[in-house]
Design a protein around this motif. Structure first.
Motif, short mmCIF file in Angstrom:
data_model
loop_
_atom_site.label_atom_id
_atom_site.label_comp_id
_atom_site.label_asym_id
_atom_site.label_seq_id
_atom_site.Cartn_x
_atom_site.Cartn_y
_atom_site.Cartn_z
N VAL A 245 0.88 -1.18 0.00
CA VAL A 245 0.00 0.00 0.00
C VAL A 245 0.92 1.22 0.00
N ARG A 246 0.66 2.15 -0.91
CA ARG A 246 1.55 3.31 -1.00
C ARG A 246 1.55 4.11 0.30
N GLY A 247 0.37 4.38 0.83
CA GLY A 247 0.28 5.20 2.05
C GLY A 247 0.43 6.67 1.74
N GLY A 248 0.83 7.45 2.73
CA GLY A 248 0.98 8.90 2.56
C GLY A 248 -0.06 9.64 3.37
N PRO B 81 2.37 1.03 9.62
CA PRO B 81 3.83 0.85 9.55
C PRO B 81 4.26 0.09 8.29
N ASP B 82 3.36 -0.73 7.74
CA ASP B 82 3.70 -1.52 6.55
C ASP B 82 3.42 -0.77 5.25
N PHE B 83 2.83 0.44 5.32
CA PHE B 83 2.61 1.21 4.09
C PHE B 83 3.97 1.77 3.63
N ASP B 84 4.18 1.82 2.30
CA ASP B 84 5.49 2.27 1.78
C ASP B 84 5.91 3.61 2.38
N VAL C 287 -4.49 14.56 14.41
CA VAL C 287 -3.53 14.16 13.37
C VAL C 287 -2.66 13.04 13.93
N TRP C 288 -2.52 11.98 13.16
CA TRP C 288 -1.68 10.86 13.57
C TRP C 288 -0.66 10.61 12.46
N HIS C 289 0.60 10.50 12.87
CA HIS C 289 1.67 10.27 11.90
C HIS C 289 2.33 8.95 12.28
N VAL C 290 2.31 7.99 11.36
CA VAL C 290 2.95 6.69 11.62
C VAL C 290 4.07 6.52 10.59
N GLY C 291 5.29 6.36 11.07
CA GLY C 291 6.42 6.18 10.15
C GLY C 291 6.46 4.76 9.60
N PRO C 292 7.00 4.58 8.39
CA PRO C 292 7.11 3.22 7.86
C PRO C 292 8.20 2.46 8.60
N GLY C 293 8.04 1.17 8.76
CA GLY C 293 9.05 0.37 9.45
C GLY C 293 8.47 -0.95 9.89
N ALA D 276 4.62 0.14 21.41
CA ALA D 276 5.22 -1.01 22.11
C ALA D 276 5.69 -2.07 21.13
N ALA D 277 5.07 -2.11 19.95
CA ALA D 277 5.49 -3.10 18.93
C ALA D 277 6.59 -2.53 18.03
N GLY D 278 7.01 -1.29 18.31
CA GLY D 278 8.16 -0.75 17.57
C GLY D 278 7.83 0.33 16.56
N ALA D 279 6.57 0.78 16.47
CA ALA D 279 6.22 1.79 15.47
C ALA D 279 6.59 3.20 15.96
N ALA D 280 6.90 4.07 15.01
CA ALA D 280 7.14 5.48 15.33
C ALA D 280 5.82 6.21 15.09
N VAL D 281 5.18 6.63 16.17
CA VAL D 281 3.87 7.29 16.06
C VAL D 281 3.94 8.66 16.70
N ASP D 282 3.45 9.67 15.98
CA ASP D 282 3.37 11.02 16.54
C ASP D 282 1.90 11.40 16.59
N ASP D 283 1.38 11.57 17.81
CA ASP D 283 -0.02 12.00 17.95
C ASP D 283 -0.08 13.30 18.74
N SER D 284 1.00 14.10 18.64
CA SER D 284 1.09 15.30 19.47
C SER D 284 0.17 16.42 18.97
N THR D 285 -0.26 16.37 17.71
CA THR D 285 -1.19 17.38 17.21
C THR D 285 -2.60 16.78 17.27
#
Ligand SMILES: O=C(O)C1=C[C@@H](OP(=O)(O)O)[C@@H](O)[C@H](O)C1
Ligand SMILES: C=C(OP(=O)(O)O)C(=O)O
Length: 427
Positions: free
Chosen positions: A158-161, A182-185, A224-230, A212-221
């Protein structure tokens, strides 16, 4: 799977209940641990999971897409991830978690994955999730109403974005996208626009478990939720007892002037059910959180409350039942979204409590409940486990409450009638 209805005479308590009720694992944590396990590298284990219809369907769904899920050991489930593949068919039953958490995962599979469920599941909101997945690069064939049934034609990636969603009808629309992100490109930047998203604690649970499973998640705004690929790592989860499932049992302490202990109540949790400690205190109970668990003690007198339930809408039926037995009126607000739960819970509660004799006004986003003397009668449960809980709570004090069906409680608790009857007999 449609079970024949099982009518049930709610037991009446003649004295204050005095019981310790050991509850199975949290539905919400079990669902998330299964989904994260399917998207991780290496095995995932769930200690003390919930084995009930919703979580069995979740396990079956990810199994159908290729993951190996062992649920043989009641107390210890194991997920061994494998490449996700179709063709596969997923029965979502009536589980909001399954219908919102698995389509994003199916986008990552290779091959078509077909989703359908109970008749009511076809009416529960899914369009914002489908539209978001399409915008992120997934091909989805849905019915004209953009709900179930649908086919996700996964292409292995999945491209993601970035995408905008209106998740005002259910927090699960956000959680489902975040859990697979996390699995989106390109990972995911998800922005909610619309009336407030309900069930904030459930979103915090999603973010906390992803991290806890290792994802980089930013929910400070906000919104808005930002999940890094990984890649996520498989891990062991200790599933907490289901605190929302505890609601009717703890309510029994207030109704009967008794005492109920739920062992294993966590000191710190993201579960929405933890709000019961505050709500039941305000309604006249005494709550003690000790090494033994949470003990709620009632006096038999219940007070009405004014509550905004937007963050913990799933507790509404139990709270409304208590409100009908209170010594003063109750105002419940913030719950327009629960009209799309297992049934329209606002309308169903208004109808059933009125039939028992309460004076109830239904509002677009809530209920006003004015207690009146109640008389036992037939109580329709609408395939809704938490409507059944509401009826059982009232039945403790009002003889003659007959549930149209109690088997719907198996959605989140396999042996509710036995646990409930044992609690009333222990006293
Ligand atoms: O993510 C979850 O595990 C849940 C989120 C909530 O859904 P809504 O936001 O649709 O109310 C809650 O009511 C449901 O029982 C479980
Ligand atoms: C709303 C509920 O369930 P679902 O996960 O099906 O939305 C609930 O359990 O109260």
């Amino acid at each position: 799977m449609t079970k024949p209805p099982a009518p049930w005479n709610a037991p009446t308590a003649t004295t204050g209940v005095n019981a310790t009720v050991r509850l199975p694992g949290s539905k919400s944590m079990t669902a998330r641990a299964l989904v994260l396990g399917a998207g991780s590298v290496g095995p995932t284990t769930l200690a003390a999971p919930l084995r009930a219809r919703d979580t069995e369907l979740m396990a079956a769904g990810i199994r159908a897409m290729g993951a190996a899920v062992s649920t043989v050991d009641e107390t210890h489930w194991v997920v061994r991830p494998r490449p996700l593949t179709g063709p596969a068919t997923v029965d979502v039953g009536l589980a909001g978690t399954v219908m919102r958490f698995l389509p994003p995962l199916a986008g990552l599979a290779t091959g078509p994955v077909t989703f359908d469920g109970d008749p009511r599941a076809r009416q529960r909101p899914l369009a914002p999730l489908i539209n978001a997945l399409r915008a992120l690069g997934c091909r989805i064939e849905a019915s004209s109403a953009d709900g179930l049934p649908l086919v996700v034609h996964g292409e292995g990636r999945v491209r993601g974005g970035e995408v905008v969603i209106d998740a005002s009808l259910s927090s699960q629309l956000v959680s489902g996208l975040l859990l697979a992100a996390p699995d989106f490109d390109e990972g995911l930047v998800l922005r909610h626009e619309g009336p407030p998203v309900p069930s904030a604690p459930h979103l915090r649970m999603t973010v906390q478990m992803l991290r806890a499973a290792g994802a980089a998640v930013d929910d400070s705004t906000p919104n808005v939720w930002h999940v890094g690929p990984g890649r996520l790592s498989g891990r062991g989860w200790e599933i907490e007892p289901d605190l929302s499932g505890a609601a009717p049992f703890l309510a029994a302490a207030l109704v009967t002037g008794g005492s109920v202990t739920v062992p294993g109540w966590p000191r710190s949790t993201t579960q929405a059910g933890d709000r019961l400690r505050d709500v039941l205190t305000r309604m006249g109970g005494a709550c003690a959180l000790t090494a033994e668990g949470l003990t709620v003690t009632g006096t038999g007198t219940i007070h009405g409350v004014e509550l905004d339930l937007r963050d913990f809408g799933e507790l509404t039926p139990a709270i409304a039942a208590l409100a009908a037995l209170a010594d003063s009126p109750t105002q419940l607000t913030g719950i327009s979204h629960i009209r799309t739960h297992e049934t329209d819970r606002v309308a169903a509660l208004a109808h059933e409590l009125t039939a028992l004799g309460a004076e109830v006004s239904e509002h677009s986003d809530g209920l006003s409940i004015r207690p009146r003397p109640l008389t036992g009668t037939a109580f329709e449960t609408y395939d809704d486990h938490r409507m059944a809980h509401a009826a059982a709570i009232i039945g403790l004090r009002v003889p003659g409450v007959v549930l149209s069906d109690v088997s719907c409680t198996s959605k989140t608790l396999p042996d509710f009638p036995a646990l409930w009857s044992r609690m009333t007999r222990e006293s």
